[in-house]
Design a protein around this motif. Structure first.
Motif, PDB file in Angstrom:
ATOM      1  N   CYS A 212      -0.081 -22.740 -15.036  1.00 49.49           N
ATOM      2  CA  CYS A 212       0.743 -22.871 -13.798  1.00 49.49           C
ATOM      3  C   CYS A 212       0.231 -23.406 -12.857  1.00 49.49           C
ATOM      4  N   VAL A 213       1.373 -24.096 -12.196  1.00 50.21           N
ATOM      5  CA  VAL A 213       0.812 -24.980 -10.950  1.00 50.21           C
ATOM      6  C   VAL A 213       1.690 -24.625  -9.769  1.00 50.21           C
ATOM      7  N   GLU A 214       1.227 -24.230  -8.625  1.00 49.87           N
ATOM      8  CA  GLU A 214       1.770 -23.900  -7.399  1.00 49.87           C
ATOM      9  C   GLU A 214       2.587 -24.816  -6.754  1.00 49.87           C
ATOM     10  N   ILE A 215       3.637 -25.419  -7.468  1.00 45.60           N
ATOM     11  CA  ILE A 215       4.948 -26.306  -7.026  1.00 45.60           C
ATOM     12  C   ILE A 215       6.243 -25.437  -7.096  1.00 45.60           C
ATOM     13  N   GLY A 216       6.903 -25.408  -6.049  1.00 44.60           N
ATOM     14  CA  GLY A 216       8.071 -24.595  -6.040  1.00 44.60           C
ATOM     15  C   GLY A 216       8.989 -24.937  -6.821  1.00 44.60           C
ATOM     16  N   ALA A 217      10.033 -24.449  -7.560  1.00 49.65           N
ATOM     17  CA  ALA A 217      10.964 -24.867  -8.183  1.00 49.65           C
ATOM     18  C   ALA A 217      11.842 -25.699  -7.348  1.00 49.65           C
ATOM     19  N   LYS A 218      12.177 -25.574  -6.150  1.00 56.53           N
ATOM     20  CA  LYS A 218      13.045 -26.353  -5.344  1.00 56.53           C
ATOM     21  C   LYS A 218      12.193 -27.763  -4.706  1.00 56.53           C
ATOM     22  N   ASP A 219      11.006 -27.660  -4.893  1.00 50.09           N
ATOM     23  CA  ASP A 219      10.470 -28.930  -4.598  1.00 50.09           C
ATOM     24  C   ASP A 219      10.494 -30.209  -5.356  1.00 50.09           C
ATOM     25  N   ILE A 220      11.722 -30.767  -5.091  1.00 47.78           N
ATOM     26  CA  ILE A 220      12.123 -31.820  -6.202  1.00 47.78           C
ATOM     27  C   ILE A 220      11.023 -33.029  -6.053  1.00 47.78           C
ATOM     28  N   ASP A 221      10.510 -33.385  -4.875  1.00 48.09           N
ATOM     29  CA  ASP A 221       9.543 -34.445  -4.692  1.00 48.09           C
ATOM     30  C   ASP A 221       8.222 -34.211  -5.394  1.00 48.09           C
ATOM     31  N   GLY A 222       8.024 -32.829  -5.263  1.00 53.29           N
ATOM     32  CA  GLY A 222       6.530 -32.284  -5.458  1.00 53.29           C
ATOM     33  C   GLY A 222       6.525 -32.276  -7.267  1.00 53.29           C
ATOM     34  N   ILE A 223       7.635 -31.924  -7.630  1.00 49.87           N
ATOM     35  CA  ILE A 223       7.857 -31.733  -9.345  1.00 49.87           C
ATOM     36  C   ILE A 223       7.629 -33.180  -9.814  1.00 49.87           C
ATOM     37  N   VAL A 224       8.528 -34.163  -9.137  1.00 44.92           N
ATOM     38  CA  VAL A 224       8.715 -35.674  -9.732  1.00 44.92           C
ATOM     39  C   VAL A 224       7.208 -36.072  -9.678  1.00 44.92           C
ATOM     40  N   ASP A 225       6.386 -35.854  -8.462  1.00 41.50           N
ATOM     41  CA  ASP A 225       5.040 -36.548  -8.308  1.00 41.50           C
ATOM     42  C   ASP A 225       4.034 -35.977  -9.371  1.00 41.50           C
ATOM     43  N   PHE A 226       4.325 -34.467  -9.669  1.00 38.46           N
ATOM     44  CA  PHE A 226       3.345 -34.025 -10.678  1.00 38.46           C
ATOM     45  C   PHE A 226       3.738 -34.567 -12.146  1.00 38.46           C
TER      46      PHE A 226
END
Ligand code: AMP
Ligand code: GLY
Length: 425
Positions: free
Chosen positions: A43-57
């Motif tokens: 599990c990684v603390e990146i919210g489901a609405k943080d699209i930029d964060g998701i893409v970077d990850f």
């Protein structure tokens, strides 16, 4: 393969457990996941609405395939953003996710393409909406246009309640911008059925049917919730009704989305009501249902990841999607007492190892090395068995051995389905 699953509910836990069975999977990351999912994924603390964060990850973790399950990131275009950087995804793009994101869109789609649904009118002006309420029969259904966490539907028993509902949505904005438009529609009656379907825009394969239990308390009393339990298959959904739905609802919906230039690829959820005038669509969702997924996937005999990848690559027609035909499933949600209104959290959860395989955790965090409750719906307990009564009993037997202070659950999940089976016999 490295897999990314966006979301952190019981549904995502069920998806993760199913994907994990594929021998090619090396690691699953859940963004953000939860304290219970942590037993099955990183599990990684990146919210489901943080699209930029998701893409970077995703870019920095060599992700081979991503599964986007919650409505918010789908409607925000998470699949578009991941696809744009070359990561294959399961889930509809933003243009197709509007089928859930806007009830006005979905109602107009059904009207345009002759797909059976409740009669309705859409308003962006509050005075016009209130004037219209003089002309309808009661009860009537008032719905906020946009996403409202499953709470934007009010069944108004009389004129005064309907006026209150319209005012709360359009003037008081209790659902924010989702209430800029409201849909006022005819009240339908009949048993409800949830049907999830895989579709790649060319082929549509319905999954096994299920029944949700939306009200908080036994006998369908209390407030509407995200869902307090499910059973599958749904005994009201006969083979004849399934055929009719395929012809009048499922395929026409897939084709309507294609005709609109909004090809839907992913899991399309049909919330149906079997009315005296035939099956009608109550709602579409652009994703797996929660807690329907927690009974549907345990009955899937084919490999989930293989099917998902076939959807992405538009070759769903080539893969087998097989469900157990000789089994039933029951999922009982254990919630925090007081849900969906006020409840306490932070209580330690104990789940004996022998039942953990069928437990899908929704609201849990890890605190001082312990798994503690962190939400309203805490976990779902699923059992499968040869018959529905046996599945219900086995699910409740498992509930008995799981513990957290202030646990609350309904005692009658599946009771209505059992009655339908008895009436049939
Ligand atoms: P929805 O969020 O659209 O699924 O609506 C929540 C619940 O409200 C549904 O599961 C139904 O039980 C009920 N509902 C919604 N629309 C109608 C309708 N037109 N007639 C009767 N019940 C409805
Ligand atoms: N169980 C209903 C939903 O997922 O919206």
């Amino acid at each position: 393969m490295n897999i990314l699953v966006i979301g952190g509910g019981g549904r995502e836990h069920a998806v993760i457990k199913a994907i994990k069975k594929n021998p090619d999977v090396t690691e699953i990351f859940a963004l953000p996941g939860n304290g219970g999912i942590a037993a099955d994924a990183t599990c990684v603390e990146i919210g489901a609405k943080d699209i930029d964060g998701i893409v970077d990850f995703a870019k920095s973790h060599a992700i081979d395939y991503a599964v986007v399950t919650p409505d918010d990131p789908l409607v925000l275009g998470c699949v578009d953003a991941l696809t744009a950087v070359g990561i294959p995804c399961f889930g509809p793009d933003r243009k197709a996710a509007i089928i859930e994101g806007s009830k006005a869109f979905s109602k107009n789609l059904m009207k345009k393409y002759g797909i059976p649904t409740a009669a309705y009118e859409i308003f962006d002006d509050m005075d016009a909406a209130i004037a219209y309420l003089d002309t309808v029969s009661y009860p009537v259904v008032v719905k906020a246009d946009g996403l409202a966490l499953g709470k934007g539907v009010i069944i108004a028993a009389d004129h005064a309640e309907a006026v209150d509902a319209v005012r709360s949505m359009m003037a008081d904005k209790v659902f924010g911008a989702s209430g800029d438009h409201v849909v006022i529609e005819e009240f339908l009656t009949g048993p409800e059925v949830s049907v999830l379907a895989f579709t790649d825009g060319k082929t549509l394969v319905p999954m096994i049917s299920s029944m949700d239990h939306k009200r908080a308390h036994d006998n369908d009393e209390g407030l509407n919730t995200g869902g307090m339990g499910t059973i599958a298959p749904n005994p009201y959904y006969t083979a004849a009704i399934a055929d009719e739905c395929m012809k009048t609802i499922f395929l026409p919906t897939m084709e309507a989305m294609n005709a609109e230039g909004r090809t839907f690829k992913g899991c399309l959820y049909f919330g149906l009501m079997l009315t005296p005038n035939g099956p009608k669509v109550i709602e579409y969702n652009c994703r797996f249902g929660d807690p329907e997924t927690q009974v549907v996937l345990p009955l899937l005999e084919s490999d989930l990841l293989t099917v998902m990848q076939a959807v992405t690559e538009e070759r769903l027609a080539e893969v087998e999607v097989k469900f157990a035909t000789d089994k039933s499933a029951c999922c009982v949600i254990m919630a925090s007492d007081g849900y969906p209104a006020h409840y306490e959290k932070g209580f330690e959860i104990t789940i004996p190892d022998e039942v953990s395989g069928g437990v899908y955790v929704a609201g849990a965090a890890i605190k001082d090395g312990k798994v503690v409750t962190s939400g309203g719906r805490v976990l779902g307990v699923t059992a499968t068995a040869a018959t529905l009564p046996a599945a219900i009993k086995a699910a409740y037997d498992r509930v008995e051995v799981i513990h957290f202070d202030n646990a609350y659950y309904r005692h009658d999940i599946g009771a209505r389905a059992l009655k339908a089976l008895q009436d049939k016999a």
